[in-house]
Design a protein around this motif. Structure first.
Motif, PDB file in Angstrom:
ATOM      1  N   THR A 140      47.438  49.121 -51.829  1.00  0.00           N
ATOM      2  CA  THR A 140      46.800  49.700 -50.652  1.00  0.00           C
ATOM      3  C   THR A 140      47.738  49.628 -49.459  1.00  0.00           C
ATOM      4  O   THR A 140      48.677  48.819 -49.426  1.00  0.00           O
ATOM      5  CB  THR A 140      45.491  48.960 -50.320  1.00  0.00           C
ATOM      6  OG1 THR A 140      44.837  49.626 -49.223  1.00  0.00           O
ATOM      7  CG2 THR A 140      45.753  47.506 -49.927  1.00  0.00           C
ATOM      8  N   ARG A 141      47.451  50.490 -48.487  1.00  0.00           N
ATOM      9  CA  ARG A 141      48.144  50.423 -47.192  1.00  0.00           C
ATOM     10  C   ARG A 141      47.206  49.875 -46.117  1.00  0.00           C
ATOM     11  O   ARG A 141      47.620  49.683 -44.971  1.00  0.00           O
ATOM     12  CB  ARG A 141      48.605  51.823 -46.772  1.00  0.00           C
ATOM     13  CG  ARG A 141      49.646  52.455 -47.665  1.00  0.00           C
ATOM     14  CD  ARG A 141      51.035  52.027 -47.328  1.00  0.00           C
ATOM     15  NE  ARG A 141      51.486  52.429 -46.007  1.00  0.00           N
ATOM     16  CZ  ARG A 141      52.739  52.325 -45.586  1.00  0.00           C
ATOM     17  NH1 ARG A 141      53.667  51.804 -46.386  1.00  0.00           N
ATOM     18  NH2 ARG A 141      53.089  52.680 -44.369  1.00  0.00           N
ATOM     19  N   ALA A 142      45.962  49.632 -46.482  1.00  0.00           N
ATOM     20  CA  ALA A 142      44.985  49.116 -45.524  1.00  0.00           C
ATOM     21  C   ALA A 142      45.091  47.595 -45.469  1.00  0.00           C
ATOM     22  O   ALA A 142      44.846  46.902 -46.447  1.00  0.00           O
ATOM     23  CB  ALA A 142      43.572  49.534 -45.925  1.00  0.00           C
ATOM     24  N   GLY A 143      45.462  47.066 -44.315  1.00  0.00           N
ATOM     25  CA  GLY A 143      45.703  45.631 -44.191  1.00  0.00           C
ATOM     26  C   GLY A 143      44.644  44.884 -43.413  1.00  0.00           C
ATOM     27  O   GLY A 143      44.935  43.842 -42.812  1.00  0.00           O
ATOM     28  N   ASN A 144      43.412  45.377 -43.426  1.00  0.00           N
ATOM     29  CA  ASN A 144      42.327  44.668 -42.722  1.00  0.00           C
ATOM     30  C   ASN A 144      41.782  43.565 -43.639  1.00  0.00           C
ATOM     31  O   ASN A 144      40.733  43.704 -44.260  1.00  0.00           O
ATOM     32  CB  ASN A 144      41.231  45.635 -42.287  1.00  0.00           C
ATOM     33  CG  ASN A 144      40.828  46.613 -43.371  1.00  0.00           C
ATOM     34  OD1 ASN A 144      41.542  46.809 -44.357  1.00  0.00           O
ATOM     35  ND2 ASN A 144      39.676  47.238 -43.203  1.00  0.00           N
ATOM     36  N   PHE A 145      42.534  42.445 -43.674  1.00  0.00           N
ATOM     37  CA  PHE A 145      42.238  41.357 -44.591  1.00  0.00           C
ATOM     38  C   PHE A 145      41.380  40.288 -43.916  1.00  0.00           C
ATOM     39  O   PHE A 145      41.303  40.189 -42.692  1.00  0.00           O
ATOM     40  CB  PHE A 145      43.530  40.735 -45.118  1.00  0.00           C
ATOM     41  CG  PHE A 145      44.426  41.708 -45.829  1.00  0.00           C
ATOM     42  CD1 PHE A 145      43.898  42.618 -46.726  1.00  0.00           C
ATOM     43  CD2 PHE A 145      45.798  41.723 -45.598  1.00  0.00           C
ATOM     44  CE1 PHE A 145      44.718  43.523 -47.388  1.00  0.00           C
ATOM     45  CE2 PHE A 145      46.622  42.612 -46.250  1.00  0.00           C
ATOM     46  CZ  PHE A 145      46.091  43.526 -47.143  1.00  0.00           C
ATOM     47  N   THR A 181      41.025  53.086 -42.199  1.00  0.00           N
ATOM     48  CA  THR A 181      42.290  52.358 -42.133  1.00  0.00           C
ATOM     49  C   THR A 181      43.104  52.571 -43.410  1.00  0.00           C
ATOM     50  O   THR A 181      42.604  52.391 -44.525  1.00  0.00           O
ATOM     51  CB  THR A 181      42.031  50.859 -41.952  1.00  0.00           C
ATOM     52  OG1 THR A 181      41.328  50.656 -40.734  1.00  0.00           O
ATOM     53  CG2 THR A 181      43.343  50.079 -41.919  1.00  0.00           C
ATOM     54  N   GLY A 182      44.359  52.974 -43.237  1.00  0.00           N
ATOM     55  CA  GLY A 182      45.269  53.136 -44.358  1.00  0.00           C
ATOM     56  C   GLY A 182      45.014  54.355 -45.213  1.00  0.00           C
ATOM     57  O   GLY A 182      45.656  54.510 -46.252  1.00  0.00           O
ATOM     58  N   PHE A 183      44.087  55.240 -44.804  1.00  0.00           N
ATOM     59  CA  PHE A 183      43.770  56.425 -45.610  1.00  0.00           C
ATOM     60  C   PHE A 183      44.923  57.408 -45.588  1.00  0.00           C
ATOM     61  O   PHE A 183      45.585  57.597 -44.562  1.00  0.00           O
ATOM     62  CB  PHE A 183      42.504  57.091 -45.072  1.00  0.00           C
ATOM     63  CG  PHE A 183      42.120  58.336 -45.817  1.00  0.00           C
ATOM     64  CD1 PHE A 183      41.461  58.263 -47.033  1.00  0.00           C
ATOM     65  CD2 PHE A 183      42.436  59.594 -45.293  1.00  0.00           C
ATOM     66  CE1 PHE A 183      41.112  59.417 -47.725  1.00  0.00           C
ATOM     67  CE2 PHE A 183      42.085  60.750 -45.978  1.00  0.00           C
ATOM     68  CZ  PHE A 183      41.426  60.656 -47.200  1.00  0.00           C
ATOM     69  N   LYS A 184      45.158  58.055 -46.746  1.00  0.00           N
ATOM     70  CA  LYS A 184      46.186  59.077 -46.859  1.00  0.00           C
ATOM     71  C   LYS A 184      45.518  60.408 -47.199  1.00  0.00           C
ATOM     72  O   LYS A 184      44.772  60.501 -48.186  1.00  0.00           O
ATOM     73  CB  LYS A 184      47.215  58.719 -47.939  1.00  0.00           C
ATOM     74  CG  LYS A 184      47.935  57.394 -47.669  1.00  0.00           C
ATOM     75  CD  LYS A 184      48.637  57.396 -46.333  1.00  0.00           C
ATOM     76  CE  LYS A 184      49.233  56.056 -45.989  1.00  0.00           C
ATOM     77  NZ  LYS A 184      49.789  56.031 -44.617  1.00  0.00           N
ATOM     78  N   LYS A 185      45.769  61.395 -46.351  1.00  0.00           N
ATOM     79  CA  LYS A 185      45.102  62.681 -46.520  1.00  0.00           C
ATOM     80  C   LYS A 185      45.525  63.357 -47.825  1.00  0.00           C
ATOM     81  O   LYS A 185      46.610  63.111 -48.357  1.00  0.00           O
ATOM     82  CB  LYS A 185      45.396  63.586 -45.341  1.00  0.00           C
ATOM     83  CG  LYS A 185      46.848  64.016 -45.215  1.00  0.00           C
ATOM     84  CD  LYS A 185      47.051  64.895 -43.990  1.00  0.00           C
ATOM     85  CE  LYS A 185      48.510  65.322 -43.857  1.00  0.00           C
ATOM     86  NZ  LYS A 185      48.726  66.159 -42.654  1.00  0.00           N
TER      87      LYS A 185
END
Length: 565
Positions: free
Chosen positions: A102-107, A30-34
């Motif tokens: 972060t761009r990962a919003g799994n809070f 989630t939210g990973f940037k290549k």
């Protein structure tokens, strides 16, 4: 030299394989940037500067592994605490040492009600105090306290009263015809003798007029409306009665008039002064019939009342006693719900309605100071509309019995814990159109409630919902932007640190400036394209093999030189 060139190519290809493999490994993160590997060619240089135009390159080096911050697809979930950024920006995290992004919003929520990541970093935002979002960046917290009750203090009622509704009984527009029962409501008969002693039957017909509780009186003698000369036996006559309810002294004699008691009898439509004076002229029928003079008098005390056709006393349980009514919930200071009813009773044909208020089925309460029964809404309160159906206002006094005075509509005693408290009732926007009776009602009270759930809106506001159907703003999540995202330093766990190259974080609120909006119940997927990454694997493998071939060839040439005799 050839060995070094080949080795640099092998190392670069191995790094290419590593970057591609890392992208593939995080295709579902989630939210990973290549990442993208970038190469530079190498040339030897002398102390005086660059080599000549015939310089042979010395191989390749990895100049940078750059991350691509293009957005990933949004994946919708059933968790309201899952957040995605639709646009630019980063969530701000506090891991206890430094801020990360972060761009990962799994809070998640921790045991203290703070919004955190899977690694325990606190999500940053602007907490609210009594519904007002502050300006200080802090750990975003979701209070789990119950919400206290609020008593009803203000109400808004927007009602449409069907203009086709009738008074009870309805106004009779048709001309009087004794042979047509639809032109009158009820009758009364009386015998009269002429000079020769012959008995004639005088019949009185009562037809509802435009005024409330007022009837036009007609008369016939032996079925004839007119006498031998063509003149009507009875001139224009009106009778006005009390309603079905007592409790009011119209003529000021200190005695409340009884239900349906005759208040006025005369030759013209009554006004307030006529009612106050208690004018009650007897009804006189006179004329000639068959050449014989007739005179009959009906004293006011003998005039029949309209109880057989008139509207009964107001009863909230009986819809026949009012034109329109509805009930809604209101609340006292302890959060206890009460049922408030509002009812409108059409009064005549002048677009006026008497208004009645009940609480828990009662119109009155016992005043704790005086011990007397007191109405929630003062007696003889009315609302009126203009000819276009728009609300003119609320009034105290019902014509023709009283002079209508404009008032502010206020309800007293709604809260049993504070009977003296006054709650205004706003009727702005109410109408009288030719549509079905309907209304919308709003009030500001509510019962106590437990936290039921939370969610984020597109502006990042954290909104709590409670079991009492109330909502409250608990805070707003923060987003950060940078002058150069290429300068961010990866710190693991799908987050980054600011650096000199990125510039300091510019922290703001979602959906403002260049920052994106928040999508609640969604997560941003990795932006890795597996197809292109698999192609990159083939390229890296090919490059590795080719550079290995260069190394092999260089070794063969070198061995040939060594074997010279």
């Amino acid at each position: 030299m050839g060995f070094n060139t080949a080795l640099s190519g092998i190392k670069a290809s191995a790094d290419y394989l590593g970057v591609t493999g890392n992208n593939i490994a995080n295709a579902d993160t989630t939210g990973f940037k290549k990442s993208r590997i970038e190469f530079d060619d190498l040339y030897n240089t002398s102390v005086l500067g660059a080599g000549s135009g015939n310089s042979i390159g010395s191989g390749v080096s990895v100049s940078k592994v750059a991350q691509e911050f293009s957005p990933g697809n949004l994946s919708y979930t059933d968790n309201n605490l899952d957040l995605a950024i639709d646009g630019s920006g980063f969530f701000v995290l506090d891991a206890g040492i430094a801020q990360s992004y972060t761009r990962a919003g799994n809070f998640k929520l921790d045991e203290n009600g703070f919004l955190v990541t899977n690694t325990g970093s606190h999500v940053q935002g602007f907490n609210a105090v009594e519904g007002v979002v502050g300006g200080n960046l802090d750990d975003l917290k979701i209070p789990t306290d119950r919400i206290s009750p609020e008593a009803t203090t203000e109400m808004e009622l927007q009602v449409n009263l069907n203009s086709n509704s009738d008074d009870v009984p309805p106004f009779i527009k048709e001309d009087f015809d004794p042979l047509n029962p639809d032109t009158y409501n009820y009758t009364q008969t009386q015998g009269v003798a002429d000079a020769e002693g012959n008995t004639h039957i005088v019949t009185y017909y009562y037809a509802k007029s435009e005024l409330p509780n007022t009837y036009r009186v007609h008369a016939t003698v032996d079925g004839n409306i007119t006498d031998d000369t063509g003149a009507a036996f009875l001139g224009e006559t009106y009778a006005t009665y009390n309603s079905a309810e007592a409790g009011e002294d119209f003529n000021g004699d200190g005695i409340n008039e009884a239900p349906f008691e005759l208040l006025y009898l005369g030759a013209a439509n009554p006004g307030v002064t006529d009612i106050e004076a208690g004018t009650k002229a007897p009804i006189t029928v006179t004329g000639t019939l068959g050449g014989m003079a007739l005179t009959s008098t009906l004293e006011a005390t003998n005039v029949r009342d309209p109880s057989s056709v008139a509207r009964e006393a107001f009863d909230p349980l009986s819809p026949e006693t009012y034109t329109y009514g509805n009930t809604r919930s209101i609340y006292d200071s302890l959060g206890e719900p009460h049922t408030m009813g509002y009812y409108f009773i059409k009064q005549g044909e002048n677009n006026t309605y008497e208004m009645r208020i009940t609480v828990d089925g009662e119109e009155t309460f016992k005043d704790p100071l005086t011990g007397e029964d007191t109405r929630f809404l003062e007696k003889d309160t009315a609302v009126s509309f203009d000819a276009a159906g728009n609300l003119m206002g609320a009034y105290r006094g019902l014509p023709p019995f009283e002079v209508a005075q404009p008032i502010n509509l206020e309800i007293v005693g709604l809260d049993p814990t504070n009977r003296g408290k006054i709650a205004p009732l706003d009727l702005v926007g109410s109408t009288q159109f030719a549509l079905e009776n309907s209304d919308t009602f709003e009030q500001d009270g509510f019962s106590a409630g437990e936290l039921q759930g939370v969610s984020f809106d597109s502006d990042g506001f954290l909104v709590a919902s409670y079991t009492n159907q109330q909502t409250a703003t608990l805070g707003q999540i923060a987003l950060a932007s940078f002058d150069s995202t290429d300068g961010l330093i990866p710190s693991g766990h799908t987050s980054w640190l600011a650096s000199k190259g990125s510039g300091a974080a510019d922290i703001g609120r979602p959906n403002s400036g260049t920052l994106g909006k928040i999508q609640g119940g969604a997560l941003e997927e990795s932006n890795v394209d597996l197809t292109s990454e698999l192609v990159s694997l083939i390229e890296a493998q090919r490059n590795y093999q080719a550079n290995s071939k260069t190394l092999e060839t260089e070794n063969t040439v070198t061995q040939t030189i060594i074997n010279l005799r």
